[in-house]
Scaffold this active site. Structure first.
Site, PDB file in Angstrom:
ATOM      1  CG  HIS A  82       8.086  -1.467  -3.327  1.00 23.37           C
ATOM      2  ND1 HIS A  82       7.063  -1.719  -2.784  1.00 23.37           N
ATOM      3  CD2 HIS A  82       8.185  -2.198  -4.500  1.00 23.37           C
ATOM      4  CE1 HIS A  82       6.311  -2.466  -3.283  1.00 23.37           C
ATOM      5  NE2 HIS A  82       6.810  -2.842  -4.489  1.00 23.37           N
ATOM      6  CG  ASP A 161      -3.046   0.092  -5.934  1.00 22.23           C
ATOM      7  OD1 ASP A 161      -2.838  -0.203  -7.238  1.00 22.23           O
ATOM      8  OD2 ASP A 161      -2.249  -0.613  -5.102  1.00 22.23           O
ATOM      9  NE  ARG A 168      -3.075  -4.216 -12.817  1.00 24.59           N
ATOM     10  CZ  ARG A 168      -1.831  -3.882 -12.250  1.00 24.59           C
ATOM     11  NH1 ARG A 168      -1.971  -3.206 -11.219  1.00 24.59           N
ATOM     12  NH2 ARG A 168      -0.734  -4.472 -12.574  1.00 24.59           N
ATOM     13  CB  SER A 183      -0.173  -0.607  -8.970  1.00 25.35           C
ATOM     14  OG  SER A 183      -0.539  -1.617  -7.892  1.00 25.35           O
ATOM     15  CE  LYS A 187       0.716  -0.568  -3.648  1.00 31.29           C
ATOM     16  NZ  LYS A 187       0.159  -1.829  -4.334  1.00 31.29           N
TER      17      LYS A 187
HETATM   18  N1  URA Z   1       2.562  -5.113  -6.867  1.00 29.63           N
HETATM   19  C1  URA Z   1       1.936  -4.032  -6.629  1.00 29.63           C
HETATM   20  O1  URA Z   1       1.409  -3.501  -5.741  1.00 29.63           O
HETATM   21  N2  URA Z   1       0.866  -3.765  -7.983  1.00 29.63           N
HETATM   22  C2  URA Z   1       1.293  -4.390  -9.119  1.00 29.63           C
HETATM   23  O2  URA Z   1       0.786  -4.179  -9.866  1.00 29.63           O
HETATM   24  C3  URA Z   1       2.124  -5.442  -8.872  1.00 29.63           C
HETATM   25  C4  URA Z   1       2.812  -5.969  -7.844  1.00 29.63           C
END
Ligand code: URA
Length: 433
Positions: A82, A161, A168, A183, A187
């Site tokens: 990621h 999320d 957010r 967050s 995932k």
């Molecule tokens: N990427 C995400 O998936 N979540 C965040 O809060 C910021 C960047």
């Protein structure tokens, strides 16, 4: 339990219990808590923070709000990677097949670009026919047959999320390390891979503007992942300069293919080798240096490129565009950006360079805006390089001729010059294990 009391506790700086966090996430996802109360809690978290136990509880609650993928049938060597997002970051296109060459089963969900940062799904879709919408079952089948699959984020994963992130985004509560870490990690945990490598970008073209903030985010994510039984590590990489030379979807595919063929810019190749090596090392538990050597060999001997072709074909992509990247298409308008002085480039405001690509049509302002796969920038001169009056600094590519003047002004405004050579940072700033 009352949401009011949970908000009030966090406003006063208290630690929230596991139960309180799970209640807030569950009831908000189910629609029983209104946006204004969740917004108030998120703002209190932004201002007063969360400790490791609270951040883990929030991550776990969001991860479990939807389907949790079980990849155990693929064995212990499932790997994910990621990146926290940047400009010119096409690493997944290289790293996914490269890690597969090291024996990893790469199962990854990626996003689209938004604002000044690019997204892997847009890049892959620049390859004609490439399908990014896959069912979980299709993903598992492909991971088994090819060792690499990358698809768009499934709505079945971490729906809490998705809802909280959207809130957010409009309540100025994105910028919080526990909220960002939970967050992303929710995932990743729901996606099921046993081994996860993070590329946390630091600099003007990244979410985290300083290496210290990037390191704090990486530390939090690595700790959450480790506590949840995953093998995790992170690289902190420089985003004070675009990665590689290409920014924009088809241009980035071309550059990724060049790296996979053992060519391409050294900064991009170095970061890709390191990310793939870390994935390989976590999966096989062999020393990183051994994996680095294998990854470099796979770029040189063509096996990474062959794996990339196999992956593209498996997802329906037109392989002729890869064998001859000119077939990816090109923009009608090209404009060279010319240097008007002698000296050195001492800084590149990478966010502005991303905005420039966006103005040319490579990015989107809103989630549903269309993008132009052929639009973007090819950069010839980067920070630290000597330049002369009349040099071509970059070429802008677009199909929107009326955007060129604004994009050129934006590109030039992103550069700073000096008379003496500046200190140059390494591409990989730090490791977090
Ligand atoms: N990427 C995400 O998936 N979540 C965040 O809060 C910021 C960047």
């Amino acid at each position: 339990m009352r949401m009011y009391d949970i908000i009030d506790s966090k406003r006063l700086g208290a630690e929230l219990s596991d139960e309180q966090i799970r209640y807030a996430v569950r009831e908000y996802t189910d629609g029983n808590i209104p946006d204004y109360q969740m917004s108030a809690l998120l703002m209190a978290v932004c201002l007063n923070g969360m400790n490791a136990a609270e951040t883990s509880a929030l991550t776990d609650a969001m991860a479990r709000s939807g389907r949790m993928l079980d990849l155990s049938e693929l064995g212990e060597n499932t790997a994910d990677k990621h990146s926290t997002g940047g400009v010119g970051d096409k690493t997944t296109l290289v790293v996914a097949p490269l890690a597969a060459c090291l024996g990893c089963k790469v199962v990854k969900m990626s996003g689209r670009g938004l604002g000044y940062t690019g997204g892997t799904i847009d890049k892959l879709e620049a390859i004609k026919g490439f399908k990014t919408s896959l069912s979980i079952e299709q993903m598992l089948r492909q991971a088994r047959s090819t060792g690499v699959v990358v698809a768009g984020q499934s709505a079945e994963l971490a729906p809490a999320d998705k809802k909280i992130y959207a809130l957010r985004d409009v309540t100025a509560t994105v910028e919080s390390i526990p909220l960002i870490a939970s967050s992303i990690m929710s995932k990743k945990l729901a996606s099921g891979a046993k081994c996860i490598v993070f590329d946390v970008k630091a600099g003007s073209g990244a979410f985290m503007k300083t290496a210290a903030d990037a390191q704090a985010l990486a530390r939090t994510m690595v700790d959450i992942g480790t506590a949840c039984g995953r093998r995790v590590c992170a690289l902190i990489t420089d985003m004070d300069v675009p990665l590689g030379s290409a920014v924009g979807n088809a241009l980035e595919v071309k550059e990724a293919v060049a790296v996979l063929r053992g060519q391409g810019p050294a900064d991009l190749a170095d970061v890709c080798v390191e990310l793939a090596a870390r994935m390989g090392s976590l999966c096989s538990q062999t020393p990183v240096q051994e994996c680095r050597d294998k990854a470099s060999a796979a770029l040189r001997d063509g096996s990474a490129f062959d794996k990339f072709c196999q992956w593209v074909q498996e997802q329906g992509g037109d392989i002729s565009c890869i064998l001859d990247t000119e077939k990816l298409g090109s923009a009608r308008v090209r404009r060279d950006v010319i240097c008007d002085r002698d000296g050195y480039i001492c800084a590149m405001n990478t966010e502005r360079i991303g905005m420039c690509a966006s103005v040319l049509g490579a990015g989107r302002e809103r989630k549903d805006d269309p993008i132009d796969p052929a639009a973007g920038i090819v950069i010839y001169k980067k920070s630290g390089q000597r330049v002369h009056r009349g040099d071509v600094l970059a070429t802008l590519h677009t199909n929107a001729a009326d955007s060129v003047a604004a994009a050129e002004a934006e590109y030039l405004a992103a550069l700073s010059f000096a008379d003496t050579a500046p200190q140059i940072k390494p591409h990989i700033l730090a490791y977090v294990e």
